[in-house]
Design a protein around this motif. Structure first.
Motif, PDB file in Angstrom:
ATOM      1  N   GLN A  48      63.914  77.049  14.684  1.00  0.00           N
ATOM      2  CA  GLN A  48      64.350  77.352  16.048  1.00  0.00           C
ATOM      3  C   GLN A  48      65.555  76.509  16.444  1.00  0.00           C
ATOM      4  O   GLN A  48      66.509  77.018  17.050  1.00  0.00           O
ATOM      5  CB  GLN A  48      63.191  77.119  17.017  1.00  0.00           C
ATOM      6  N   ILE A  49      65.520  75.241  16.096  1.00  0.00           N
ATOM      7  CA  ILE A  49      66.628  74.347  16.442  1.00  0.00           C
ATOM      8  C   ILE A  49      67.923  74.815  15.795  1.00  0.00           C
ATOM      9  O   ILE A  49      69.002  74.746  16.389  1.00  0.00           O
ATOM     10  CB  ILE A  49      66.296  72.905  16.012  1.00  0.00           C
ATOM     11  N   ALA A  50      67.826  75.320  14.581  1.00  0.00           N
ATOM     12  CA  ALA A  50      69.013  75.732  13.829  1.00  0.00           C
ATOM     13  C   ALA A  50      69.765  76.881  14.490  1.00  0.00           C
ATOM     14  O   ALA A  50      70.955  77.067  14.229  1.00  0.00           O
ATOM     15  CB  ALA A  50      68.619  76.114  12.406  1.00  0.00           C
ATOM     16  N   VAL A  51      69.090  77.653  15.352  1.00  0.00           N
ATOM     17  CA  VAL A  51      69.748  78.825  15.949  1.00  0.00           C
ATOM     18  C   VAL A  51      69.955  78.669  17.452  1.00  0.00           C
ATOM     19  O   VAL A  51      70.277  79.639  18.143  1.00  0.00           O
ATOM     20  CB  VAL A  51      68.935  80.111  15.664  1.00  0.00           C
ATOM     21  N   LEU A  52      69.805  77.460  17.985  1.00  0.00           N
ATOM     22  CA  LEU A  52      69.932  77.275  19.432  1.00  0.00           C
ATOM     23  C   LEU A  52      71.342  77.561  19.936  1.00  0.00           C
ATOM     24  O   LEU A  52      71.517  78.140  21.018  1.00  0.00           O
ATOM     25  CB  LEU A  52      69.522  75.851  19.815  1.00  0.00           C
ATOM     26  N   GLN A  53      72.342  77.142  19.181  1.00  0.00           N
ATOM     27  CA  GLN A  53      73.722  77.339  19.659  1.00  0.00           C
ATOM     28  C   GLN A  53      74.026  78.834  19.775  1.00  0.00           C
ATOM     29  O   GLN A  53      73.917  79.591  18.821  1.00  0.00           O
ATOM     30  CB  GLN A  53      74.721  76.677  18.716  1.00  0.00           C
ATOM     31  N   GLY A  54      74.394  79.237  20.979  1.00  0.00           N
ATOM     32  CA  GLY A  54      74.731  80.630  21.223  1.00  0.00           C
ATOM     33  C   GLY A  54      73.530  81.531  21.456  1.00  0.00           C
ATOM     34  O   GLY A  54      73.701  82.740  21.642  1.00  0.00           O
TER      35      GLY A  54
END
Length: 231
Positions: free
Chosen positions: A194-200
């Motif tokens: 989840q953290i890996a896709v937070l940006q955007g």
């Protein structure tokens, strides 16, 4: 006995912080005070709003790198502050939004919960219902604890229903972050995926059966959405 800063000194200090003129140590000391002094937060918010107004009619344009480097040398005598101020991070047009973020996250413990918002959120999101101006949910990602801080604002659960929070990254299916207790602030643990896709990414909340969606995807009405933005 240590000296208590005069109000006029704090006015100047808040303005210098908003413009990014403080050293790393000075900025850290100022931010530590923000968490405990509502009057200082108000001073900073006013400076941020005033600076933002100055740029309302000015189109954004990035100066050439050589110009910025020359200004840095002249202003800081070769010693740039180690910490970027809000002027540098957001530009004048973004200072008003930054002030709102400060107002949200620099708060004291929530009575009865002990939940504290992150002092330096990496991402934040304000969720509003369609066509409405009031924020009904605010969230901020705390990189230190790898948790999502969530604050509900005035939303009431329908009888026998719960509000569930979702993370939507690109075209991927929504991922549940959990059911939100009514009228509380809380922290939701985040997985590495989840953290890996937070940006955007986008946050959304939906109205679900008690206990949450039975399918792993939103089944009820989408109450509000909001993009996760860099702070």
């Amino acid at each position: 006995m240590s000296e208590v800063p005069e109000k006029d000194d704090d006015v100047v200090l808040a303005g210098e912080y908003a413009l990014g003129l403080l050293s790393a140590a000075e900025a850290a000391a100022f931010e530590a005070r923000l968490g405990a002094e509502p009057e200082l937060r108000a001073l900073y918010a006013q400076w941020a709003e005033d600076f933002a107004v100055l740029a309302e009619d000015i189109p954004e344009e990035a100066p050439p790198a050589r110009v910025k480097a020359a200004l840095d040398r002249r202003l800081f005598a070769g010693e740039r502050p180690a910490r970027r101020g809000l002027f540098e991070r957001f530009g004048l047009a973004g200072l008003a939004a930054a002030a709102l973020v400060a107002g949200l996250f620099f708060v004291v413990d929530v009575p009865g919960t002990g939940v504290q918002p992150p002092e330096n959120p990496v991402y934040h999101a304000d969720l509003r219902a369609s066509g409405e101006e009031d924020i009904i949910l605010a969230a901020g990602y705390d990189a230190t604890t790898q948790e999502m801080y969530v604050e509900r604002r005035g939303m009431q659960d329908r009888p026998g229903r719960d509000i569930e929070m979702w993370l939507i990254a690109g075209d991927n299916p929504p991922v549940s972050l959990g059911v939100l207790p009514e009228n509380e602030r809380l922290r939701l643990p985040m997985t590495q995926e989840q953290i890996a896709v937070l940006q955007g990414a986008t946050l959304a909340i939906s109205d679900e059966p008690e206990g949450g969606s039975p399918t792993g995807a939103p089944t009820g009405d989408i109450l509000a959405t909001g993009p996760l933005e860099d702070v």
